[in-house]
Design an enzyme around this catalytic site. Structure first.
Site, PDB file in Angstrom:
ATOM      1  CG  HIS A  25      -3.055   3.863   1.480  1.00 10.95           C
ATOM      2  ND1 HIS A  25      -3.506   3.379   0.273  1.00 10.95           N
ATOM      3  CD2 HIS A  25      -3.151   2.831   2.355  1.00 10.95           C
ATOM      4  CE1 HIS A  25      -3.861   2.111   0.424  1.00 10.95           C
ATOM      5  NE2 HIS A  25      -3.657   1.756   1.674  1.00 10.95           N
ATOM      6  CG  ASN A  34      -6.484  -0.509   0.791  1.00  7.99           C
ATOM      7  OD1 ASN A  34      -5.769  -0.104  -0.118  1.00  7.99           O
ATOM      8  ND2 ASN A  34      -6.006  -0.925   1.953  1.00  7.99           N
ATOM      9  CB  CYS A  89      -0.966  -0.001   1.180  1.00 11.64           C
ATOM     10  SG  CYS A  89      -2.192  -1.320   1.044  1.00 11.64           S
TER      11      CYS A  89
HETATM   12  N1  COA Z   1     -18.820  -7.961   8.583  1.00  6.92           N
HETATM   13  C1  COA Z   1     -19.396  -8.168   9.767  1.00  6.92           C
HETATM   14  N2  COA Z   1     -18.720  -8.481  10.871  1.00  6.92           N
HETATM   15  C2  COA Z   1     -17.386  -8.585  10.759  1.00  6.92           C
HETATM   16  C3  COA Z   1     -16.711  -8.390   9.541  1.00  6.92           C
HETATM   17  C4  COA Z   1     -17.490  -8.079   8.429  1.00  6.92           C
HETATM   18  N3  COA Z   1     -16.968  -7.863   7.216  1.00  6.92           N
HETATM   19  N4  COA Z   1     -15.388  -8.552   9.741  1.00  6.92           N
HETATM   20  C5  COA Z   1     -15.226  -8.838  11.033  1.00  6.92           C
HETATM   21  N5  COA Z   1     -16.434  -8.862  11.666  1.00  6.92           N
HETATM   22  C6  COA Z   1     -16.728  -9.123  13.071  1.00  6.92           C
HETATM   23  C7  COA Z   1     -15.642  -9.880  13.762  1.00  6.92           C
HETATM   24  O1  COA Z   1     -15.769 -11.263  13.530  1.00  6.92           O
HETATM   25  C8  COA Z   1     -15.883  -9.499  15.186  1.00  6.92           C
HETATM   26  O2  COA Z   1     -16.925 -10.269  15.692  1.00  6.92           O
HETATM   27  P1  COA Z   1     -16.858 -10.815  17.207  1.00  6.92           P
HETATM   28  O3  COA Z   1     -16.840  -9.601  18.069  1.00  6.92           O
HETATM   29  O4  COA Z   1     -18.116 -11.605  17.294  1.00  6.92           O
HETATM   30  O5  COA Z   1     -15.604 -11.616  17.279  1.00  6.92           O
HETATM   31  C9  COA Z   1     -16.384  -8.066  15.107  1.00  6.92           C
HETATM   32  O6  COA Z   1     -16.813  -7.886  13.756  1.00  6.92           O
HETATM   33  C10 COA Z   1     -15.321  -7.024  15.411  1.00  6.92           C
HETATM   34  O7  COA Z   1     -14.148  -7.375  14.707  1.00  6.92           O
HETATM   35  P2  COA Z   1     -12.831  -6.561  14.847  1.00  6.92           P
HETATM   36  O8  COA Z   1     -11.758  -7.182  14.020  1.00  6.92           O
HETATM   37  O9  COA Z   1     -12.557  -6.306  16.297  1.00  6.92           O
HETATM   38  O10 COA Z   1     -13.300  -5.194  14.171  1.00  6.92           O
HETATM   39  P3  COA Z   1     -12.546  -3.834  14.112  1.00  6.92           P
HETATM   40  O11 COA Z   1     -13.348  -2.817  14.793  1.00  6.92           O
HETATM   41  O12 COA Z   1     -11.100  -3.951  14.467  1.00  6.92           O
HETATM   42  O13 COA Z   1     -12.640  -3.535  12.558  1.00  6.92           O
HETATM   43  C11 COA Z   1     -11.260  -3.594  10.594  1.00  6.92           C
HETATM   44  C12 COA Z   1     -12.019  -4.405  11.631  1.00  6.92           C
HETATM   45  C13 COA Z   1     -10.562  -4.560   9.648  1.00  6.92           C
HETATM   46  C14 COA Z   1     -12.246  -2.746   9.812  1.00  6.92           C
HETATM   47  C15 COA Z   1     -10.234  -2.686  11.316  1.00  6.92           C
HETATM   48  O14 COA Z   1      -9.469  -3.425  12.204  1.00  6.92           O
HETATM   49  C16 COA Z   1      -9.322  -2.003  10.340  1.00  6.92           C
HETATM   50  O15 COA Z   1      -9.744  -1.151   9.585  1.00  6.92           O
HETATM   51  N6  COA Z   1      -8.010  -2.320  10.356  1.00  6.92           N
HETATM   52  C17 COA Z   1      -7.081  -1.765   9.417  1.00  6.92           C
HETATM   53  C18 COA Z   1      -7.195  -2.512   8.141  1.00  6.92           C
HETATM   54  C19 COA Z   1      -6.492  -1.834   7.009  1.00  6.92           C
HETATM   55  O16 COA Z   1      -6.726  -0.696   6.745  1.00  6.92           O
HETATM   56  N7  COA Z   1      -5.633  -2.587   6.319  1.00  6.92           N
HETATM   57  C20 COA Z   1      -4.961  -2.144   5.168  1.00  6.92           C
HETATM   58  C21 COA Z   1      -3.814  -1.275   5.552  1.00  6.92           C
HETATM   59  S1  COA Z   1      -2.962  -0.787   4.116  1.00  6.92           S
END
Ligand code: COA
Length: 325
Positions: A252, A282, A115
């Site tokens: 980004h 993304n 990225c």
């Molecule tokens: N739809 C619905 N529920 C989802 C899901 C989806 N697409 N993906 C995960 N969940 C669920 C999980 O299973 C979890 O359930 P649980 O509480 O029953 O275990 C719950 O949602 C929360 O998951 P969590 O991983 O704690 O969510 P979060 O608030 O951290 O959000 C991201 C997840 C991925 C959106 C967040 O961590 C993020 O944006 N990270 C950075 C990712 C990124 O930008 N990467 C590229 C960098 S270049």
């Protein structure tokens, strides 16, 4: 003092025709539009057609950039393509782009920083132009992340999309002041200790397969804002500029929450932030030039504007590029 500045002549972008909405994704995995929008800001993403490869996206963006710059492909002597999803393991996608543009002189190569690829490619181009290795450089960010997503993994497949953007940079003489057009400062960082937090679980030398993207989303989120703001503070320290001096912040496009939190921490006014993640998802190395091109074509970014680019991604890698458009 006269200096060489890597100056933008033009930009362009390309998105595959097919749009995949959150509602449609919700029919494929256990997710919802509400969850995706709330956690990421993403509403839709574009997906490359069958047989449409990264170099196709890159060429379309490159042609738009060349047209916008008002120059011919033959005037380019270096192609630097940022991608983590090349058509093949080798040759580089850049040489395929070179061939498709009908260029047989100069050099073409890929830069691989996921990225952060576009800021790495811009910084590499800047070094080539400043040292006289190149006179006119085509810098492209292009990805088909849809090909390395596990479409059964809802924690990753909702986040990414396909797309490409490009800029044409030319070595021009500047006064050596911050009033110059072109790249004013660039700062790259990486820390391989984090390599297992965002990676693809395959490769030619390990599994002999391509593999799928894997991510510890929470861990990435935890580090992102600090890393992004650190390299922007480096740019401020190198130039003496502040957030108030910026005309545009073009980050980004990974997640709206990361973008908003970074801008807030740096004191960058929300109206200066260019955000396209809601429409593109993304697109990894494609995201910054896609956002740049969007804001140039809708009239926001104008010649002479001070623009801060930043990215953070797998590796981890991160970096900033400050330029006057
Ligand atoms: N739809 C619905 N529920 C989802 C899901 C989806 N697409 N993906 C995960 N969940 C669920 C999980 O299973 C979890 O359930 P649980 O509480 O029953 O275990 C719950 O949602 C929360 O998951 P969590 O991983 O704690 O969510 P979060 O608030 O951290 O959000 C991201 C997840 C991925 C959106 C967040 O961590 C993020 O944006 N990270 C950075 C990712 C990124 O930008 N990467 C590229 C960098 S270049």
């Amino acid at each position: 003092m006269s200096v060489i500045r890597s100056t933008v002549l033009g930009c362009g972008s390309y998105l595959p025709e097919r749009v995949l909405t959150n509602a449609e994704l919700a029919t494929m995995v256990d997710t919802s539009d509400e969850w995706i929008v709330q956690r990421t800001g993403i509403c839709q993403r574009h997906i490359a057609a069958e047989g449409e490869v990264t170099s196709d996206l890159a060429v379309a963006a490159a042609k738009a950039a060349l047209e916008n710059a008002g120059i011919d492909a033959q005037d380019i002597d270096t192609i630097i393509l940022a991608t983590a999803t090349p058509d093949n393991t080798f040759p580089s996608a850049a040489v395929t782009v070179q061939e498709k543009l009908g260029i047989t002189h100069g050099a073409a190569f890929d830069v691989h920083a996921v990225c952060s690829g576009f800021v790495y490619a811009m910084t590499t181009a800047d070094a080539y132009l400043k040292t006289g290795l190149s006179k006119r450089c085509l810098v492209i960010g292009a990805e088909t992340f849809s090909r390395i997503l596990d479409w059964e993994d809802r924690t990753t497949c909702v986040l990414f999309g396909d797309g490409a953007g490009a800029v044409v940079l030319e070595a021009q003489e500047g006064e050596g002041t911050l009033a110059d057009r072109g790249i004013l400062t660039a700062h790259l960082r990486s820390d391989g200790r984090h390599k297992d937090k965002l990676y693809v679980d395959g490769g030619p030398s390990s599994t002999k397969t391509v593999g799928f993207l894997r991510m510890e989303g929470k861990e990435v989120f935890k580090h992102a804002v600090g890393m992004i703001t650190d390299v922007i503070v480096d740019a401020y320290a190198a130039t003496g500029i502040t957030s108030d001096d910026l005309d545009w912040f073009v980050p980004h496009q990974a997640n709206k929450r990361i973008i908003d939190a970074s801008a807030k921490k740096l004191g960058i006014a929300p109206e200066k932030v260019v955000t396209t993640v809601q429409l593109h998802g993304n697109t990894s190395a494609g995201s910054i030039p896609l956002a740049l091109d969007t804001a140039v074509r809708d009239g926001r970014i104008k010649k002479g504007d001070l623009v801060m680019l930043e990215a953070m991604g797998g590796g981890f890698t991160w970096g900033s590029v400050l330029l006057r458009w």
